[in-house]
Design a protein around this motif. Sequence first.
Motif, PDB file in Angstrom:
ATOM      1  N   LEU A  49      29.911  -2.492 -18.468  1.00  0.00           N
ATOM      2  CA  LEU A  49      28.798  -2.209 -17.550  1.00  0.00           C
ATOM      3  C   LEU A  49      28.323  -3.457 -16.814  1.00  0.00           C
ATOM      4  O   LEU A  49      27.825  -3.381 -15.688  1.00  0.00           O
ATOM      5  CB  LEU A  49      27.603  -1.628 -18.320  1.00  0.00           C
ATOM      6  CG  LEU A  49      27.782  -0.238 -18.930  1.00  0.00           C
ATOM      7  CD1 LEU A  49      26.613   0.090 -19.847  1.00  0.00           C
ATOM      8  CD2 LEU A  49      27.913   0.814 -17.837  1.00  0.00           C
TER       9      LEU A  49
ATOM     10  N   PRO B 282      28.049  -6.957 -14.734  1.00  0.00           N
ATOM     11  CA  PRO B 282      28.749  -7.379 -13.513  1.00  0.00           C
ATOM     12  C   PRO B 282      29.697  -8.557 -13.771  1.00  0.00           C
ATOM     13  O   PRO B 282      29.587  -9.241 -14.793  1.00  0.00           O
ATOM     14  CB  PRO B 282      27.607  -7.822 -12.599  1.00  0.00           C
ATOM     15  CG  PRO B 282      26.510  -8.239 -13.527  1.00  0.00           C
ATOM     16  CD  PRO B 282      26.635  -7.367 -14.739  1.00  0.00           C
TER      17      PRO B 282
ATOM     18  N   THR C 133      14.700 -10.307 -13.682  1.00  0.00           N
ATOM     19  CA  THR C 133      15.285  -9.828 -12.423  1.00  0.00           C
ATOM     20  C   THR C 133      14.209  -9.134 -11.587  1.00  0.00           C
ATOM     21  O   THR C 133      14.057  -9.403 -10.390  1.00  0.00           O
ATOM     22  CB  THR C 133      16.448  -8.876 -12.718  1.00  0.00           C
ATOM     23  OG1 THR C 133      17.354  -9.545 -13.594  1.00  0.00           O
ATOM     24  CG2 THR C 133      17.154  -8.437 -11.458  1.00  0.00           C
TER      25      THR C 133
ATOM     26  N   GLU D  73      16.767  -9.277 -18.601  1.00  0.00           N
ATOM     27  CA  GLU D  73      16.684  -7.846 -18.255  1.00  0.00           C
ATOM     28  C   GLU D  73      16.245  -7.029 -19.455  1.00  0.00           C
ATOM     29  O   GLU D  73      16.591  -5.846 -19.585  1.00  0.00           O
ATOM     30  CB  GLU D  73      18.032  -7.358 -17.711  1.00  0.00           C
ATOM     31  CG  GLU D  73      18.440  -8.072 -16.445  1.00  0.00           C
ATOM     32  CD  GLU D  73      18.980  -7.136 -15.374  1.00  0.00           C
ATOM     33  OE1 GLU D  73      19.123  -5.920 -15.637  1.00  0.00           O
ATOM     34  OE2 GLU D  73      19.255  -7.625 -14.266  1.00  0.00           O
TER      35      GLU D  73
ATOM     36  N   GLU E 166      19.376   1.400 -12.067  1.00  0.00           N
ATOM     37  CA  GLU E 166      20.699   0.772 -12.150  1.00  0.00           C
ATOM     38  C   GLU E 166      20.962   0.489 -13.629  1.00  0.00           C
ATOM     39  O   GLU E 166      20.014   0.375 -14.410  1.00  0.00           O
ATOM     40  CB  GLU E 166      20.718  -0.584 -11.407  1.00  0.00           C
ATOM     41  CG  GLU E 166      20.281  -0.542  -9.963  1.00  0.00           C
ATOM     42  CD  GLU E 166      21.327   0.012  -9.023  1.00  0.00           C
ATOM     43  OE1 GLU E 166      22.494   0.199  -9.446  1.00  0.00           O
ATOM     44  OE2 GLU E 166      20.975   0.284  -7.862  1.00  0.00           O
ATOM     45  N   TRP E 167      22.234   0.299 -13.974  1.00  0.00           N
ATOM     46  CA  TRP E 167      22.500  -0.097 -15.367  1.00  0.00           C
ATOM     47  C   TRP E 167      21.856  -1.454 -15.633  1.00  0.00           C
ATOM     48  O   TRP E 167      21.107  -1.629 -16.582  1.00  0.00           O
ATOM     49  CB  TRP E 167      24.004  -0.157 -15.623  1.00  0.00           C
ATOM     50  CG  TRP E 167      24.592   1.208 -15.818  1.00  0.00           C
ATOM     51  CD1 TRP E 167      25.262   1.950 -14.893  1.00  0.00           C
ATOM     52  CD2 TRP E 167      24.535   1.998 -17.015  1.00  0.00           C
ATOM     53  NE1 TRP E 167      25.627   3.156 -15.449  1.00  0.00           N
ATOM     54  CE2 TRP E 167      25.202   3.206 -16.742  1.00  0.00           C
ATOM     55  CE3 TRP E 167      23.993   1.804 -18.285  1.00  0.00           C
ATOM     56  CZ2 TRP E 167      25.343   4.222 -17.702  1.00  0.00           C
ATOM     57  CZ3 TRP E 167      24.131   2.798 -19.237  1.00  0.00           C
ATOM     58  CH2 TRP E 167      24.781   3.988 -18.942  1.00  0.00           C
ATOM     59  N   PHE E 168      22.184  -2.423 -14.791  1.00  0.00           N
ATOM     60  CA  PHE E 168      21.496  -3.718 -14.848  1.00  0.00           C
ATOM     61  C   PHE E 168      20.764  -3.883 -13.526  1.00  0.00           C
ATOM     62  O   PHE E 168      21.295  -3.545 -12.456  1.00  0.00           O
ATOM     63  CB  PHE E 168      22.487  -4.868 -15.054  1.00  0.00           C
ATOM     64  CG  PHE E 168      23.053  -4.909 -16.456  1.00  0.00           C
ATOM     65  CD1 PHE E 168      22.286  -5.391 -17.507  1.00  0.00           C
ATOM     66  CD2 PHE E 168      24.335  -4.446 -16.726  1.00  0.00           C
ATOM     67  CE1 PHE E 168      22.785  -5.413 -18.811  1.00  0.00           C
ATOM     68  CE2 PHE E 168      24.837  -4.468 -18.026  1.00  0.00           C
ATOM     69  CZ  PHE E 168      24.067  -4.953 -19.068  1.00  0.00           C
TER      70      PHE E 168
ATOM     71  N   ASP F 265      22.318  -5.355 -10.388  1.00  0.00           N
ATOM     72  CA  ASP F 265      23.245  -4.533  -9.597  1.00  0.00           C
ATOM     73  C   ASP F 265      22.601  -4.112  -8.270  1.00  0.00           C
ATOM     74  O   ASP F 265      23.294  -3.869  -7.283  1.00  0.00           O
ATOM     75  CB  ASP F 265      23.654  -3.268 -10.358  1.00  0.00           C
ATOM     76  CG  ASP F 265      24.388  -3.600 -11.654  1.00  0.00           C
ATOM     77  OD1 ASP F 265      24.871  -4.739 -11.783  1.00  0.00           O
ATOM     78  OD2 ASP F 265      24.444  -2.719 -12.532  1.00  0.00           O
ATOM     79  N   HIS F 266      21.280  -3.999  -8.278  1.00  0.00           N
ATOM     80  CA  HIS F 266      20.570  -3.571  -7.067  1.00  0.00           C
ATOM     81  C   HIS F 266      20.801  -4.567  -5.928  1.00  0.00           C
ATOM     82  O   HIS F 266      20.773  -4.193  -4.756  1.00  0.00           O
ATOM     83  CB  HIS F 266      19.077  -3.459  -7.379  1.00  0.00           C
ATOM     84  CG  HIS F 266      18.275  -2.807  -6.294  1.00  0.00           C
ATOM     85  ND1 HIS F 266      18.220  -1.443  -6.137  1.00  0.00           N
ATOM     86  CD2 HIS F 266      17.510  -3.337  -5.308  1.00  0.00           C
ATOM     87  CE1 HIS F 266      17.460  -1.163  -5.097  1.00  0.00           C
ATOM     88  NE2 HIS F 266      17.019  -2.277  -4.575  1.00  0.00           N
ATOM     89  N   TRP F 267      21.018  -5.832  -6.296  1.00  0.00           N
ATOM     90  CA  TRP F 267      21.211  -6.867  -5.267  1.00  0.00           C
ATOM     91  C   TRP F 267      22.634  -7.435  -5.299  1.00  0.00           C
ATOM     92  O   TRP F 267      22.927  -8.374  -4.554  1.00  0.00           O
ATOM     93  CB  TRP F 267      20.196  -7.998  -5.456  1.00  0.00           C
ATOM     94  CG  TRP F 267      18.791  -7.541  -5.154  1.00  0.00           C
ATOM     95  CD1 TRP F 267      18.195  -7.509  -3.926  1.00  0.00           C
ATOM     96  CD2 TRP F 267      17.832  -7.022  -6.073  1.00  0.00           C
ATOM     97  NE1 TRP F 267      16.913  -7.005  -4.030  1.00  0.00           N
ATOM     98  CE2 TRP F 267      16.665  -6.699  -5.331  1.00  0.00           C
ATOM     99  CE3 TRP F 267      17.817  -6.788  -7.450  1.00  0.00           C
ATOM    100  CZ2 TRP F 267      15.519  -6.158  -5.922  1.00  0.00           C
ATOM    101  CZ3 TRP F 267      16.689  -6.260  -8.033  1.00  0.00           C
ATOM    102  CH2 TRP F 267      15.554  -5.947  -7.274  1.00  0.00           C
ATOM    103  N   GLY F 268      23.488  -6.914  -6.165  1.00  0.00           N
ATOM    104  CA  GLY F 268      24.866  -7.379  -6.238  1.00  0.00           C
ATOM    105  C   GLY F 268      25.001  -8.836  -6.653  1.00  0.00           C
ATOM    106  O   GLY F 268      25.918  -9.531  -6.208  1.00  0.00           O
TER     107      GLY F 268
ATOM    108  N   THR G 106      25.475 -11.777  -9.685  1.00  0.00           N
ATOM    109  CA  THR G 106      26.005 -11.934 -11.044  1.00  0.00           C
ATOM    110  C   THR G 106      25.458 -13.210 -11.676  1.00  0.00           C
ATOM    111  O   THR G 106      25.833 -14.307 -11.266  1.00  0.00           O
ATOM    112  CB  THR G 106      27.553 -12.008 -11.014  1.00  0.00           C
ATOM    113  OG1 THR G 106      28.040 -10.832 -10.352  1.00  0.00           O
ATOM    114  CG2 THR G 106      28.126 -12.077 -12.412  1.00  0.00           C
TER     115      THR G 106
END
Length: 464
Positions: free
Chosen positions: A114, A116, A229, A262, A272-274, A277-280, A282
């Motif tokens: 899951l 990134p 985050t 997180e 989102e899972w993490f 992910d909303h902002w892409g 890592t």
Amino acid sequence: MSTDPHLSTDPLMSDGERAEARIRTDDRAHVFHSWSAQALIDPMPIASAEGVYFTDYAGKRYLDFSSQLVNVNIGYQHPKLVAAIQRQAAKLTTIAPTFANDARSEAARLIAELAPGELDHVFFTNGGAEAVENAIRLARLHTGRGKVMSAYRSYHGGTAGALTLTGDPRRWGSEPGMPGVVRFWGPYLYRSAFHATSERQECERALQHLREILTVEGPHNVAAIVLETVVGTNGILVPPDGYLAGVRAICDEFGIVMIADEVMAGFGRCGEWFAVDHWGVTPDLICFAKGVNSGYVPLGGVVISREIAATFAERPYPGGLTYSGHPLACASAVASINIFREEKIVENAREVGTNVIGPRLRAMAERHPSVGEVRGLGVFWAVELVKDRATREPLVPFNAAGAANEPMNEVVAACKSRGLWPFVHFNRVHVVPPCTITADEARIGLDLLDEALAAADNHYTGSG
Ligand SMILES: Cc1ncc(COP(=O)(O)O)c(C=O)c1O
């Protein structure tokens, strides 16, 4: 010394009343509670819970808009999750972390899948604070540097290092704390530390501020930048687009480890899972806990990048916990992740946030003068209450207690009397129900909140 509650022999009491009296008496006599003046609290005994509701001993049901401590993401007593824990308990309840076991191996693989980028190893802990402690240790040993930077508006946990990183007043009682922590202001347009007037300006200035602090601290001394985050308890502060990517770029430029906490924002809370992910973006390390298994069994951990994990390929990692990778906890994480996938719980959180909670809160902001701002995403929202919209003076002072906090106490009482359990911090009501909440349940709760906000309006002193 044990206490014999004389109430339990009262013939006029029902079994439920007797049970409640016993719980209260033992609690008051023997339980030492978190963050509290022990003589000033009266914890409510809970008889049962199911879905998004919990029930007291008088049979009163509360719609939970707090998810307890923003951790019961899957809701209460999910039958498949309970069954998975029962199955694992019958099979293998405990084994030392030195052994491999199926529950831990699978939980680690699922979480790595899951996560990134190349974050593909997991160190398991018992909760969020220990995850943060281990993330700091990993970063310091990986970089060979000492300093760690964190935001003023933050909470990272109740252990020594995590509490030093914490920006909010919960830190004060444990100061001076761990050496080497440097704090900065993160973005928060409504109360901008940078006099910004747009999201874009706030983003640019917050990044510039971070860069300036780094310059005077010496970036070569800094092991890690730790940030939530989306800041949770300290205001549900959704970073402007570009901020996290900007922090990532600064970390890359100076060889600093980026740690995303997180613990609250992950596992569905932000839709989102993490949350990253909303902002892409890592990070190098992600701390998780709470929503990973909704606290059915205590569990947390750090997801570790391949590069940082490689530092400890030939050199021992100097950290461990008796219950790291506890089979019961890990089995519940495996089951919870599978249930999330089957029942599309992450998608549900996103949709309820976008289609119901966001629009309804914005409409409330128009009707209630005391609502200064609403903000959030997924099932992670804040209603910020003010005395005056023009000055943005908070409804209660920073860190208010006792009489000074009375307006917020009245809002809480108005919610509870209507059967809604709110999450309140300083001058804000957070709308943070389980990720499983249906659109109809969300509407019911929001209607109750709408009524309760009249209590805040009564303290409004502004003209508009
Ligand atoms: C962002 C964040 N980090 C860390 C923690 C600490 O987690 P725990 O209480 O499981 O130790 C919390 C708890 O609220 C949190 O919100």
